[in-house]
Design a protein around this motif. Sequence first.
Motif, PDB file in Angstrom:
ATOM      1  N   GLU A 166       0.848  -1.188   0.000  1.00 29.18           N
ATOM      2  CA  GLU A 166       0.000   0.000   0.000  1.00 29.18           C
ATOM      3  C   GLU A 166       0.889   1.245   0.000  1.00 29.18           C
ATOM      4  OE1 GLU A 166      -2.837  -0.126   3.218  1.00 29.18           O
ATOM      5  OE2 GLU A 166      -3.005   2.062   3.202  1.00 29.18           O
ATOM      6  N   ILE A 167       0.508   2.225  -0.789  1.00 33.71           N
ATOM      7  CA  ILE A 167       1.296   3.458  -0.822  1.00 33.71           C
ATOM      8  C   ILE A 167       1.112   4.194   0.500  1.00 33.71           C
ATOM      9  CG2 ILE A 167       1.582   5.704  -1.950  1.00 33.71           C
ATOM     10  CD1 ILE A 167       0.722   4.383  -4.546  1.00 33.71           C
ATOM     11  N   ILE A 168       2.207   4.476   1.196  1.00 39.65           N
ATOM     12  CA  ILE A 168       2.078   5.190   2.460  1.00 39.65           C
ATOM     13  C   ILE A 168       2.532   6.639   2.341  1.00 39.65           C
ATOM     14  CG2 ILE A 168       2.138   3.167   3.981  1.00 39.65           C
ATOM     15  CD1 ILE A 168       5.110   3.722   4.379  1.00 39.65           C
ATOM     16  N   LEU A 224       9.546   9.974  -5.069  1.00 40.80           N
ATOM     17  CA  LEU A 224       9.759   8.830  -4.201  1.00 40.80           C
ATOM     18  C   LEU A 224       8.399   8.337  -3.708  1.00 40.80           C
ATOM     19  CD1 LEU A 224      12.511   7.709  -3.484  1.00 40.80           C
ATOM     20  CD2 LEU A 224      12.371   8.911  -1.306  1.00 40.80           C
ATOM     21  N   VAL A 225       8.062   7.095  -4.047  1.00 41.18           N
ATOM     22  CA  VAL A 225       6.777   6.523  -3.627  1.00 41.18           C
ATOM     23  C   VAL A 225       7.068   5.387  -2.658  1.00 41.18           C
ATOM     24  CG1 VAL A 225       4.660   5.402  -4.410  1.00 41.18           C
ATOM     25  CG2 VAL A 225       5.804   7.072  -5.885  1.00 41.18           C
ATOM     26  N   LYS A 226       6.624   5.541  -1.416  1.00 38.20           N
ATOM     27  CA  LYS A 226       6.903   4.520  -0.398  1.00 38.20           C
ATOM     28  C   LYS A 226       5.732   3.580  -0.275  1.00 38.20           C
ATOM     29  CE  LYS A 226      10.285   5.936   2.840  1.00 38.20           C
ATOM     30  NZ  LYS A 226      10.789   7.015   3.581  1.00 38.20           N
ATOM     31  N   ARG A 249      11.614   4.733  -6.846  1.00 38.67           N
ATOM     32  CA  ARG A 249      12.151   6.047  -7.183  1.00 38.67           C
ATOM     33  C   ARG A 249      12.045   6.286  -8.690  1.00 38.67           C
ATOM     34  NH1 ARG A 249      15.784   9.547  -4.618  1.00 38.67           N
ATOM     35  NH2 ARG A 249      16.284   8.078  -2.948  1.00 38.67           N
ATOM     36  N   PHE A 250      11.542   7.471  -9.059  1.00 40.85           N
ATOM     37  CA  PHE A 250      11.431   7.815 -10.479  1.00 40.85           C
ATOM     38  C   PHE A 250      12.161   9.130 -10.723  1.00 40.85           C
ATOM     39  CE2 PHE A 250       7.764   5.367  -9.207  1.00 40.85           C
ATOM     40  CZ  PHE A 250       7.626   4.429 -10.218  1.00 40.85           C
ATOM     41  N   PHE A 251      13.069   9.120 -11.671  1.00 41.04           N
ATOM     42  CA  PHE A 251      13.785  10.361 -11.993  1.00 41.04           C
ATOM     43  C   PHE A 251      13.061  11.141 -13.084  1.00 41.04           C
ATOM     44  CE2 PHE A 251      17.206   7.802 -10.163  1.00 41.04           C
ATOM     45  CZ  PHE A 251      17.662   8.698  -9.215  1.00 41.04           C
TER      46      PHE A 251
END
Length: 694
Positions: free
Chosen positions: A63-65, A78-80, A92-94
């Motif tokens: 789940e995205i927190i 940054l998607v945790k 991580r997406f640049f």
Amino acid sequence: MHITDDLTSLKGVGDKLAEKLAKLGLASVQDLLFHLPLRYQDKTRVIPIADLLFGQDALIEGEIISQHMTKTRNSSLLVKIADANGQILSCRFFHFHYRQAQQFKRGQMLRAYGEVRNGPTGLEMVHPSYQLFNPQNPPPLETTLTPVYPTTEGLGQASLLKLIDQALECLKENPLAEILPDELLNDLKLPGINQALLTLHKPQASDDLYLIKGFQHPSQQRLIVEELLSSQLALQLMRQQEKAHGAPSFATSPSSEKLLQQLPFELTSAQQRVLNEISDDLSMPHPMQRLVQGDVGSGKTVIAALAALYAADNGHQVVVMAPTEILAEQHLNAFLEWLEPLNIKVAWLNGRMKAAERRYQMALIESGEAQVVIGTHALFQDAVVFNQLGLVIIDEQHRFGVHQRLALQQKGKKFDDNGEEIHPHQLVMTATPIPRTLAMTAYGDLDLSIIDELPPGRKPIETAVINNEKRFEIMQHLYAKCKQGVQAYWVCPLIEESELLHAQAAEVTATQFSDNWPDLRIGLVHGRLKGEEKALVMNAFKNHQLDLLVATTVIEVGVNVPNASLMIIENAERLGLAQLHQLRGRVGRGDLQSHCVLLYQAPLSETGKARLNIMRDSNDGFVIAEEDLKIRGPGEILGTRQTGGLQFRIADLKRDAKWIPTVQKWAQILSQSNRYNNPLQARWIGHRMDYQHA
Ligand code: ADP
Ligand code: MG
């Protein structure tokens, strides 16, 4: 549609796409069938984050927190996510669009596939492929592995897969005939070709996916064996074809007898044995094709000179090619010293000669006045015309490609009165000991001689592995030693891929020495110096007008200064073991006890430590090469230039080494019949073996 049809017969393949496919060496449907996956993605199960290993490719979900942008120089998104056990990982997406950033909402479920890394925020995946989903309705998992193919710019995996699907349909309608004999398949318990191809391209859920991921599945082994077999057969054929040509036969050589009497030393028994093998070959009316392996300092040069005398005494010219100017010049000096007293005329060529000098040397070569010709790559030039070339000697073979060896040989090709093709003999030498299995695979077209003994009196080099923090103490120690008459090398290896920086590193070190110890006589050599400048410094070092030579790795090959007995190599952890061994081989050439210090930059990885310890514990090039092979792939050991004939589609010499003896045995058996070679070559090697007809 048929297997042998052009790819344009597939749906969706026009001229443009055909061009891209051609870049991958793919022209026919059959080529596409033999375009095999490099590896497989496993999206059949979700891995708990707690079980992930660094470097592993894995499918995860959670789940995205949180999601936020970092404010560093390269801003990234940054998607945790947290998985069912509460373990956390960041994607991580640049590069991302605003809209893309918006879709990652807290509470959303995310499934991602990518490589697990240890990032600044803990576990990370950079640019994973991903999918958002509703927890009530999770998308189904894949039931089998997804192959990943080698591809080229502008051709995605998905398009390639579609084409391969079409090719597989074609295969099902027109199965391939079996090339390998039943005895072999039964003996090795391997499946037929059609089943093997289907499993590789389309593994089924019922297949052992674990074996497939490791390329250990019988279907994969079947293709690995077939590919290795086809390369062995090709090499054996090359060798037979070469042996079928004529060559001048050199039965005796009075000058070589004289040289042996005049040398200040006796040949070691290993040198004697190798010289006998060579003179036996030279006495035959067919071309010698021999590789001499001998560790650094084992005395290959004098063997080359003795072989050269066989040709010279029988009215034929000899060419000796070395990979660097320094080495060519060193050979020139040795040959002049040994051959001139015997009235053998030596010419030479390098890339930097003045025009007049070059013309003069070329005239000596063309007229045949020069019996021995020494040089670098400059010898390949079209303008160089040999006169009765009877023997080609190539030193440090690993620096040249197969093509270059063959090109030089071509220059000596001619026809005798009966129209028979006459080729010069070939002697290639290398100080890079290659493990035997690898040598037989890489040089299957050459006979192998090994000088496995060093001249007497050499003491093994003592090697220490020392943290770079102690650099200054080492410098002090070096100075003290030089004051006692020792000569030393200090090597600053290439770290940046730039000659300039490389040269600067050496300059900085040299300056540091001269600032601290003005009375130390220091020389500097690097790749940016002109040939003559380099030679000047080298000669001064050789004559002990210098105490210390600060150098880049240009001194790697062959340089011979017997009084030098101390060597420091900086950043040793960055160099391959074979290269370290070559460098270290610059010392230990005289009667003095020699020392080598490998300086490393902490922290060292476990493998880094293991590698340097191998260097500390062994002076034996063969042992080092075996260890190097375990740690790195054969491609790196052989050097990229040489692996031309070794670029396999599925086989991997390191992973599949266990098959080599079996394959060699079967190659012997199958070479008795000409039923196997042609179809195997057409399938596996095709255009890549063109050089054999060069
Ligand atoms: P490499 O095999 O690395 O090319 P070289 O041919 O440069 O080695 O030989 C290293 C040194 O050993 C040279 O100075 C050479 O003259 C000397 N040498 C060669 N053979 C013998 C021998 N049998 N006994 C003593 N010294 C030898
Ligand atoms: Mg040498």
